[in-house]
Motif scaffolding. Structure first.
Motif, short mmCIF file in Angstrom:
data_model
loop_
_atom_site.label_atom_id
_atom_site.label_comp_id
_atom_site.label_asym_id
_atom_site.label_seq_id
_atom_site.Cartn_x
_atom_site.Cartn_y
_atom_site.Cartn_z
N UNK A 277 0.86 -1.18 0.00
CA UNK A 277 0.00 0.00 0.00
C UNK A 277 0.90 1.23 0.00
N UNK A 278 0.87 1.98 -1.09
CA UNK A 278 1.77 3.12 -1.22
C UNK A 278 1.04 4.44 -1.01
N UNK A 279 -0.22 4.38 -0.63
CA UNK A 279 -1.00 5.60 -0.43
C UNK A 279 -1.45 5.73 1.01
N UNK A 280 -2.55 6.42 1.18
CA UNK A 280 -3.12 6.62 2.51
C UNK A 280 -3.76 5.33 3.00
N UNK A 281 -3.71 5.13 4.30
CA UNK A 281 -4.40 3.98 4.89
C UNK A 281 -5.58 4.52 5.69
N UNK A 282 -6.68 4.75 4.98
CA UNK A 282 -7.85 5.34 5.62
C UNK A 282 -9.12 4.62 5.18
#
Length: 380
Positions: A277-282
């Motif tokens: 996961x290279x983005x936000x973790x939301x």
């Protein structure tokens, strides 16, 4: 059937079939919920019995510890004044101390087994409680669908008369349900059902080994038996997880994907699945999380089952504006230009993306693997 041939009678027949199918599904879920409640009550009773046995064993253990201390004190006395005791008295002191120590060790082993069993029961109770809640929620949701089918959908014929795609909708739902039931039936038959049959035969074998070869050999068989039961439990959990991972509602897309892909990798030990996961973790709205999870699940399963891939890479990027997913494998690939009528999975993925106003592309060549790129905009 052409649009002009549609009449209220055929529409009502389709609606009645859908009502019958939903009713059967509701009944099945109700039975599952009731069975889970019965199992829950049995486990509660079993847990109470274990707690009572633990109290008894603890009391016995404390008494044994006291007796062991007394026996050790006696041994010390005998050792210090060896000449004041007869040979028989010395032997009795040693044998008594040894026997008490053995009894205490057995008591500890029983308590450890009961503690392990209690922990296992408590974990299973948590799972059953979640399943019961989920079953109740599904029954409530199905009741809403039933009300819709028996009231609002009475007017659907007028809509279907001007849109052929709507006419096929009910049939596609029924077909998807039947395919899912076949898959579940096959998974249960090939997995837990076979393992449980082996468990029954293995239990008979343990009894025979105990009678013919003694407790030590039987204990070895029991260890193997426990591994078999754990394997059956793992299969059941995997099937339930494939239906709908409850962690998706509780934790969100990223943690659920991480756990799911790790579980699939362990199950298919010949394949490596790399998730990043290279983005936000939301958290995302529920419709996005469910749709994205199902599309990634479908792509990974296709790579394992049909492409025979031994390496799968899943890249997820969540920004404030969009979600981008790349699923790439080194499998056998396929010819994109060749249209297969049975490729229902790809059709379903396209439909999910269209509902989210996103885009999906498939890049594959025979012998070169497959890459699936999904991009879904996030509408605030």
């Amino acid at each position: 059937m052409k649009i002009k041939q549609i009449n209220m009678k055929s529409i009502d027949e389709i609606r009645e079939e859908m009502i019958e199918t939903v009713t059967c599904s509701k009944s099945d879920i109700f039975q599952i919920g009731e069975q889970c409640r019965q199992d829950y009550e049995k486990m509660i009773n079993e847990l109470d019995n274990i707690k009572q046995m633990m109290v008894k064993l603890t009391t016995e253990g404390e008494e044994l510890e006291r007796q062991v201390l007394e026996a050790r004190s006696m041994l010390s006395e005998v050792s210090m004044n060896f000449k004041n005791y007869t040979e028989e008295e010395v032997r009795d002191a040693y044998e008594k101390a040894h026997q008490l120590q053995m009894d205490l060790s057995i008591n500890w082993q029983y308590k450890k087994q009961l503690l392990d069993k209690r922990a296992d029961l408590e974990n299973r109770l948590v799972g059953l409680d979640e399943t019961i809640d989920r079953a109740d929620q599904l029954i409530s949701q199905i009741s809403v669908v039933m009300n819709y089918l028996t009231s609002d959908l009475k007017q659907v014929g007028k809509v279907l008369e001007v849109a052929k795609a709507k006419q096929d909708f009910g049939l596609k739902i029924i077909e998807a349900q039947e395919e899912e039931r076949k898959r579940l039936s096959r998974d249960i038959h090939d997995g837990p059902a076979q393992m449980l049959a082996n468990v029954i035969m293995r239990s008979d074998l343990i009894e025979r080994v105990y009678r013919e070869k003694g407790a030590e050999e039987a204990f070895s068989e029991v260890n193997s038996f426990k591994k078999m039961v754990r394997s059956a439990l793992y299969e059941v959990r995997r099937i339930i997880y494939d239906l709908r991972p409850m962690a998706l509602d509780d934790l969100g897309l990223v943690p659920t994907l991480r756990k799911y892909l790790q579980t699939i990798e362990e199950y298919h030990n010949h394949s490596k699945i790399d998730f990043v996961n290279i983005g936000l973790e939301r958290r995302l709205p529920t419709k996005y999380e469910v749709a994205l999870f199902r599309m990634i699940q479908e792509s990974v399963q296709n790579a394992l089952k049909h492409a025979n891939a031994c390496e799968i890479k899943v890249r997820l990027e969540i920004t404030n504006a969009a979600v981008t997913v790349l699923i790439k494998d080194n499998g056998v690939g396929f010819d994109i230009s060749e249209k297969k009528p049975e490729s229902f999975g790809m059709i379903g993925m396209r439909e999910r993306v269209d509902l989210l106003e996103g885009e999906i592309t498939f890049d594959s060549k025979i012998g070169k693997g497959t890459a699936v790129l999904i991009r879904v905009p996030l509408i605030n």
